[in-house]
Each structure stands twice: as C-alpha cells, then as structure tokens.
Design an enzyme around this catalytic site. Structure first.
Site, PDB file in Angstrom:
ATOM      1  N   SER A 172      33.057-116.362 -38.290  1.00 34.81           N
ATOM      2  CA  SER A 172      32.989-115.449 -37.144  1.00 34.81           C
ATOM      3  C   SER A 172      34.027-115.773 -36.083  1.00 34.81           C
ATOM      4  O   SER A 172      34.211-114.999 -35.147  1.00 34.81           O
ATOM      5  CB  SER A 172      31.592-115.501 -36.526  1.00 34.81           C
ATOM      6  OG  SER A 172      31.319-116.807 -36.048  1.00 34.81           O
ATOM      7  N   HIS A 207      41.150-127.612 -39.689  1.00 36.55           N
ATOM      8  CA  HIS A 207      40.656-127.748 -38.309  1.00 36.55           C
ATOM      9  C   HIS A 207      41.508-128.742 -37.527  1.00 36.55           C
ATOM     10  O   HIS A 207      41.897-128.479 -36.383  1.00 36.55           O
ATOM     11  CB  HIS A 207      39.194-128.215 -38.305  1.00 36.55           C
ATOM     12  CG  HIS A 207      38.196-127.110 -38.387  1.00 36.55           C
ATOM     13  ND1 HIS A 207      37.312-126.856 -37.380  1.00 36.55           N
ATOM     14  CD2 HIS A 207      37.930-126.206 -39.355  1.00 36.55           C
ATOM     15  CE1 HIS A 207      36.538-125.836 -37.712  1.00 36.55           C
ATOM     16  NE2 HIS A 207      36.889-125.430 -38.907  1.00 36.55           N
ATOM     17  N   ALA A 215      29.104-117.267 -40.479  1.00 40.08           N
ATOM     18  CA  ALA A 215      30.225-117.891 -41.180  1.00 40.08           C
ATOM     19  C   ALA A 215      31.496-117.079 -40.948  1.00 40.08           C
ATOM     20  O   ALA A 215      31.479-115.852 -41.011  1.00 40.08           O
ATOM     21  CB  ALA A 215      29.926-117.985 -42.670  1.00 40.08           C
TER      22      ALA A 215
END
Length: 168
Positions: free
Chosen positions: A13, A50, A11
C-alpha cells in the site's frame, strides 16, 4: 517531545515509504528499528531494497523481539521508525511469548519516549476469515495489537495506493 504515529495499510500500500517520509519530517538523522529477519533469499532481497531506499540519513537497529529495549536504547538519537509491528507480532508468537503482555508493555513504553516514534503495521482485517486456527489467531492478535497502539498514538494514518490518509 512525545509524538507517536501509527501508519497502517494493506500489502504494497506504500505504508513504509510514507512512514519513512513522516519520520524524516520529525528530524534527521533517523533510526530505523527493523523487526524482519531474513530466512530466505526473497526476504533478504526485500530487506536490501528497504535499506537501499533509506540511504545515509538512517541508522538501522535490527530487533525482531525486544522493541522496548530498542526504544530505550535509541531514545534521544532522533526520530525512530519501527517497521513493522505485524512482523514483530509474528516473531513473538513464533517464539511462544505472550504477545498481549508484550503489546501492553510496548504501549506503556511508547508513552514514555522523549523522541518521536513512527510505527508501521499491516491492516489484516479486511480479507476473508482464514481457514485455520493459527491464521485466525494471528489475524485476531494483529487487530488487537493495532487497536492498542492506535489508542496510544497521537495520530494514525492509513496508506492506500501510495497515499496517506489521516485517520486520527
């Protein structure tokens, strides 16, 4: 051109940012195949973050369950990024679908793609053993799915602290 890249990591990363960059290296415009569904405000905010980061070079194709259909529909439209396999797995399990059959079918479909595919997945095996059967079943399924896709992939990267390390 057949090229499949799997990018894994924990998570936060940096795996999605790395995957976006790797996908754009393969061509533009690119297709983002999103498996997430927004069931609450926090997830809506994550999805919006995103989308804002990606910008106009991307076409988004939302598909929480039918990844094979999404790959078939978008093949030839440029490189595709699937983000992410572990959400897809969760969706399959929640829908009561056979994740093993669906995973095998996904791997078979990846081998037939003309346009490149980059896949993001979470590495879930590095933590403690969960204390309940459902969480253990999910962790085990995610590990098996990741291994299946890694075998099919031309290359595998691990994201750590925002850096991508080549594994395969």
């Amino acid at each position: 051109m057949h090229k499949t890249i799997l990018i894994t990591g924990g998570a936060r990363s940096g795996k999605s940012v790395i995957a976006e960059a790797e996908t754009l290296k393969l061509g533009r415009p690119a297709v983002y195949i999103a498996t997430a569904e927004a069931f609450d405000a926090e997830m809506e905010a994550r999805i919006e973050t995103h989308q804002a980061r990606r910008g106009v070079e991307w076409t988004t194709h939302a598909e929480p369950l039918d990844l094979i259909g999404a790959l078939t529909q978008t093949d030839g439209q440029g490189p595709r990024l699937i983000d992410c396999l572990t959400l897809w797995l969760s969706n399959l399990m929640h829908a009561g679908r056979d994740w093993r059959d669906e995973s095998a079918a996904l791997c078979a479909a990846l081998a037939k793609q003309n346009s490149p595919v980059v896949l993001v997945t979470n590495e879930v095996g590095g933590g403690i053993v969960p204390d309940n059967a459902l969480a253990r079943a999910y962790r085990d399924a995610a590990g098996e799915l990741n291994q299946m896709v890694a075998q099919e992939a031309d290359s595998v990267m691990m994201a750590v602290c925002g850096l991508g390390m080549k594994v395969k």
